[in-house]
Design a protein around this motif. Structure first.
Motif, mmCIF file in Angstrom:
data_model
loop_
_atom_site.group_PDB
_atom_site.id
_atom_site.type_symbol
_atom_site.label_atom_id
_atom_site.label_comp_id
_atom_site.label_asym_id
_atom_site.label_seq_id
_atom_site.Cartn_x
_atom_site.Cartn_y
_atom_site.Cartn_z
ATOM 1 N N PRO A 120 0.835 -1.209 0.000
ATOM 2 C CA PRO A 120 0.000 0.000 0.000
ATOM 3 C C PRO A 120 0.868 1.256 0.000
ATOM 4 O O PRO A 120 1.900 1.297 0.677
ATOM 5 C CB PRO A 120 -0.785 -0.121 1.319
ATOM 6 C CG PRO A 120 -0.763 -1.572 1.664
ATOM 7 C CD PRO A 120 0.549 -2.079 1.158
ATOM 8 N N SER A 121 0.486 2.235 -0.764
ATOM 9 C CA SER A 121 1.235 3.479 -0.967
ATOM 10 C C SER A 121 2.458 3.286 -1.866
ATOM 11 O O SER A 121 3.195 4.239 -2.124
ATOM 12 C CB SER A 121 1.680 4.147 0.339
ATOM 13 O OG SER A 121 0.590 4.851 0.897
ATOM 14 N N MET A 122 2.682 2.064 -2.334
ATOM 15 C CA MET A 122 3.708 1.824 -3.361
ATOM 16 C C MET A 122 5.084 2.374 -3.021
ATOM 17 O O MET A 122 5.621 3.218 -3.716
ATOM 18 C CB MET A 122 3.223 2.372 -4.714
ATOM 19 C CG MET A 122 1.982 1.668 -5.210
ATOM 20 S SD MET A 122 1.044 2.559 -6.457
ATOM 21 C CE MET A 122 0.100 3.721 -5.436
ATOM 22 N N GLU A 128 -0.755 -0.741 -6.755
ATOM 23 C CA GLU A 128 -1.171 -0.887 -5.364
ATOM 24 C C GLU A 128 -2.217 -1.989 -5.214
ATOM 25 O O GLU A 128 -3.037 -1.948 -4.311
ATOM 26 C CB GLU A 128 -1.753 0.469 -4.886
ATOM 27 C CG GLU A 128 -1.873 0.613 -3.390
ATOM 28 C CD GLU A 128 -2.386 1.993 -2.976
ATOM 29 O OE1 GLU A 128 -3.136 2.605 -3.734
ATOM 30 O OE2 GLU A 128 -2.001 2.446 -1.887
ATOM 31 N N VAL A 300 -6.291 -0.579 1.313
ATOM 32 C CA VAL A 300 -6.405 -0.654 -0.141
ATOM 33 C C VAL A 300 -7.883 -0.765 -0.590
ATOM 34 O O VAL A 300 -8.535 0.257 -0.652
ATOM 35 C CB VAL A 300 -5.517 -1.727 -0.783
ATOM 36 C CG1 VAL A 300 -5.498 -1.513 -2.304
ATOM 37 C CG2 VAL A 300 -4.069 -1.616 -0.264
ATOM 38 N N TYR A 333 -4.180 4.208 -0.866
ATOM 39 C CA TYR A 333 -2.937 4.444 -0.092
ATOM 40 C C TYR A 333 -3.029 3.824 1.302
ATOM 41 O O TYR A 333 -4.106 3.519 1.812
ATOM 42 C CB TYR A 333 -2.584 5.932 0.034
ATOM 43 C CG TYR A 333 -2.527 6.668 -1.288
ATOM 44 C CD1 TYR A 333 -2.025 6.047 -2.426
ATOM 45 C CD2 TYR A 333 -2.989 7.967 -1.386
ATOM 46 C CE1 TYR A 333 -1.982 6.724 -3.640
ATOM 47 C CE2 TYR A 333 -2.953 8.653 -2.603
ATOM 48 C CZ TYR A 333 -2.450 8.020 -3.724
ATOM 49 O OH TYR A 333 -2.422 8.683 -4.901
#
Lengths: 625, 195
Positions: A120-122, A128, A300, A333
């Motif tokens: 999450p948030s990459m 994602e 997510v 995110y």
């Protein structure tokens, strides 16, 4: 702590472990005897630690060529009665998914656990995606731990479920769980066989239409039974406060919720979902019946939230559900303690003492990641750009791939124009070369080439494409921390292994123009890139130089690179076209930071004034009194 | 009681994760609860790196904004960047030796003068212990012992929940044996700076 303690630690010992390290201990305790992966952050350290410990632990471990093969290795082992473990990042599960869909049909005989690490948030990913959809898509059980202790314990539980129901089990972590460190109490190590026997049963293990239809029915029945049996799973825990407000949560979001509720002593009940698929309908129903309002905190996609709305609809409950769908929590995110805290207070109408959050009054320059000083990719980008300039080529397209070299997207390299997934540089080059008349130079790393680059290269030659493919062979899987791959003479256990030759593959595919260059030799590589760009077909340039992060030292010898202040006219060519972190603008001229300089000598070759040179360090000493 | 929250920020390669593990393991050895968060991957290629530690009872290892008890900044610019995690009650230990971002030439904003950074950090925290940890580490025998200089300095912060002996034991258990003399010296020098 010594990493060997993960193997040698005894029952009840306490270790301060990363989630990923705890996963290794979990696999060891569960008696896993076959493990396979392709490295991918945030799951990479699992492989790093197994690489170190597997031989001693009596585990067969490999860095497979890609995640699909890793899953297949594990599926075959488990079908032969040997406990197996495979792990990958979320997008790796996409690669493995083709076989996953069938492995769920065939089932397994010994336990098989698949760990997938979402991002999450990459922090280090191209998307994602939420792996929880795979539990539903393939229809297999899913567990979601929240901290390192749970990572270890849930893996043991996953093996029990897997073996009891003869089905692979998916374990989902996120970056914050995989890269969380916490105290882990060790358990005992189960003894399990390291060799099995594959008892043939084509009706079970060969899904052709006639058998697959039966298998699907059996899978649906199995999951229904499993779902009922897991209704009372100890992995789904209620923390009751006797209020009429509730939170249903799991994974990292649970940690944030629990901290807020405990610290502020809020009258809020929490249901933590650790066993998340099949969704524990009865347990959730009972929880919902005890509250007037429920907040669903999950990272997510709103997956649990929709499951809960289904339960509410099915049983005709009257209560308010807050979560992502009504924007009580952000749709995308990762969450933070602050996001969750604010949402809990808003949703439940609780008073929140707002802290004044301070930040810098002065603007802060960014500090983005970059290619290391001495990185051979930088030299390759320079060479390609120079060759294109010499030939007067414009509008060149650079399909790129997954690895450090995506950092070429930045100025002044501009060497990344299009990226989809592992291996996509070559497949998309095929499309660009057919759909445009623009010159195409694509980049792929050595490990990525093995992973997903070979079939599209065959496609390119067979379909008579025209483009230049640069294989950036830095002798490692660099981005994820330097794991070996099939092109190196070492395997996952640390044993000697046959080195698979990239040039031999390229030639076998039928590529007519292939050259191997040392990218640090600028003059030669520019010449080769020019030839490649003029070749009327698929041209492959293998740019071969080890990654500077491998345990190689900068060129030894008592010299350092310096700028000759007499010759440097401060033209800025080195700063603007090379942008090596070791080069910086001093007063009136460029300087080189000796702490950072790797002595790759590329700047020496490109300086128009010939102002950069090696200087003996002892000369300096002699001059001083 | 709220857990003691330590935020450590700096640049890839400065030994921040190692330092955090030394602190975390020391806390575990003294029977305290401890959780920690670290960022791996893309962040390491010369980018910013940060870790978060909570010593005491906590489920999440992420520090809520404005609640950090101690900020250990390995680099001045990264001290500024960490300000949202801090409040006027936060103690700050800061290395004054700068590392310029690689793209600072092209950056919209220049690297602020050190005096301005110190002034702002002072005005927004309980107190700032600033030291040139790179210089001290180099004098101690190796620039890479800079993280232990910072750890030694952090130990002098009032309320720091660990004692010197535990930290030194944890350091010895986590760093290569041949580096222990230099790292111990570095730690002691950092400690002596503010004692």
């Amino acid at each position: 702590m010594n990493l060997k303690d993960i193997l040698k630690g005894e029952e009840d010992d306490l270790l301060f472990l990363l989630g990923n390290e705890a996963a290794v201990r979990g696999a060891i305790e569960a008696g896993v005897k076959v493990a396979a992966t392709y490295p991918g952050t945030p799951s990479s350290e699992i492989g790093d630690v197994l690489h170190l410990l597997a031989r001693e632990a009596g585990i067969y471990f490999e860095f497979s060529i890609n995640e699909k093969v890793a899953l297949e290795v594990a599926a075959a082992a488990a079908s032969s009665g040997v406990r197996s473990f495979t792990f990958m990042k979320h997008v790796g599960l996409n690669v493995a998914s083709d076989s996953l869909m069938s492995a769920v049909y065939t089932g397994v005989r010994a336990g098989m656990v698949i760990l997938t690490a979402d991002d999450p948030s990459m922090f280090s990913s191209q998307n994602e995606q939420d792996s929880r959809h795979y539990a539903r898509l393939a229809n297999l059980p899913m567990l979601e731990p929240s901290n390192p202790q749970e990572v270890k314990d849930f893996i043991l539980e996953a093996f029990q479920i897997s073996e009891a129901y003869q089905i692979p089990v998916l374990l989902r972590t996120t970056t914050r769980v995989s890269h969380m460190r916490g105290i882990v109490k060790l358990g005992s190590i189960e003894e399990k066989p390291d060799k099995g026997f594959f008892k043939k049963d084509p009706e079970r293990f060969v899904p052709v239409p006639a058998t697959a239809r039966v298998m699907h029915r059996k899978l649906v029945d199995k999951m229904e039974r499993l779902g009922h049996a897991m209704e009372d799973s100890a992995l789904n825990v209620e923390y009751a406060q006797n209020g009429n407000l509730g939170i249903i949560t799991g994974s990292s979001a649970y940690n944030y919720c629990r901290d807020v509720v405990e610290e502020e002593e809020l009258p809020v009940n929490i249901l933590k979902i650790g066993f998340s698929h099949p969704f524990p309908e009865k347990k959730v129903l009972k929880f919902l019946q005890g509250v007037d309002r429920v907040l669903v905190a999950e990272e997510v996609d709103p997956i649990m939230e929709k499951e809960i709305l289904v339960i509410i609809g099915k049983y005709g409950l009257k209560l308010e559900v807050n979560g992502k769908l009504d924007a009580s929590l952000p749709m995308i995110y990762e969450y933070t303690p602050d996001i969750v805290c604010e949402s809990i207070h808003n949703v439940f109408g609780l008073k929140n003492e707002k802290l004044m959050i301070q930040e810098s009054d002065q603007p802060i320059p960014n500090r983005p990641p970059t290619l290391c000083p001495g990185c051979p990719h930088r030299a390759a980008y320079y060479g390609v750009n120079k060759a294109a300039e010499n030939l007067g080529l414009a509008d060149m397209i650079h399909p790129t791939d997954i690895g450090c070299y995506t950092l070429g997207v930045e100025a002044p390299y501009w060497s990344a124009d299009y990226l989809l997934s592992m291996g996509s540089s070559i497949g998309t080059s095929c499309g660009f070369s057919k759909a445009t008349t623009q010159p195409v130079v694509s980049f792929i790393g050595d490990s990525t080439f093995f992973h997903a680059g070979i079939p599209p290269l065959i496609n390119a030659v067979h379909n008579k494409n025209r483009f230049v493919l640069v294989i950036l062979d830095n002798r490692t899987t660099a981005m994820t921390g330097g794991q070996p791959h099939p092109g190196l003479p070492v395997d996952g256990l640390g044993n000697e292994a046959p080195e698979i030759s990239i040039p031999a593959i390229v030639q076998a595919v039928g590529v007519e123009y292939m050259r191997i260059i040392n990218p640090l030799n600028i003059k030669k590589s520019v010449k080769i890139f020019q030839e490649a760009l003029e070749h009327p077909g698929v041209a492959v340039v293998i740019s071969k130089h080890p990654c500077v992060l491998l345990k190689t030292r900068p060129r030894q010898g008592a010299t350092q690179l310096v700028v000759d202040s007499q010759k440097c006219d401060d033209c800025g060519e080195c700063l603007s076209t090379l942008a090596c972190p070791a080069l910086y603008q001093g007063e009136g001229q460029v300087k080189i930071d000796p702490q950072l300089c790797h002595k790759c000598n590329v700047c020496v070759q490109i300086c128009p004034q010939g102002a950069i040179k090696g200087e003996r360090l002892d000369k300096d000493r002699e001059e001083k009194p | 009681m709220k857990a003691y929250s330590i935020y450590i920020s700096g640049v890839g390669g400065q030994g921040i994760i190692k330092t955090s593990v030394v602190i975390g393991e020391a806390a575990m050895k003294t029977g305290q609860e401890v959780v920690m968060s670290e960022i791996h991957g893309m962040a390491q290629r010369g980018g910013g790196v940060s870790t978060e530690l909570k010593i005491g009872h906590a489920h999440s290892s992420i520090i809520a904004d404005g609640t950090g008890d101690l900020l250990i900044a390995f680099e001045p610019l990264e001290a500024l960047r960490a300000l949202p995690k801090t409040s006027k009650n936060t103690h700050v230990v800061m290395n004054t030796s700068k590392i310029l971002p690689f793209n600072i030439q092209a950056s919209e904003h220049p690297y602020p003068p050190l005096e301005d950074i110190l002034k702002e950090m002072n005005s927004k925290s309980k107190d700032v212990k600033a030291l040139d940890a790179v210089k001290i580490a180099t004098q101690a025998g190796h620039i890479l012992s800079m993280n232990m200089v910072m750890l030694g300095a952090a130990l002098t912060v009032p309320g720091f929940p660990l004692d010197k002996e535990t930290l030194l034991d944890s350091m010895k258990a986590n760093l290569p044996e041949r580096t222990i003399p230099i790292n111990t010296r570095a730690f002691e020098e950092g400690f002596a700076t503010f004692r």
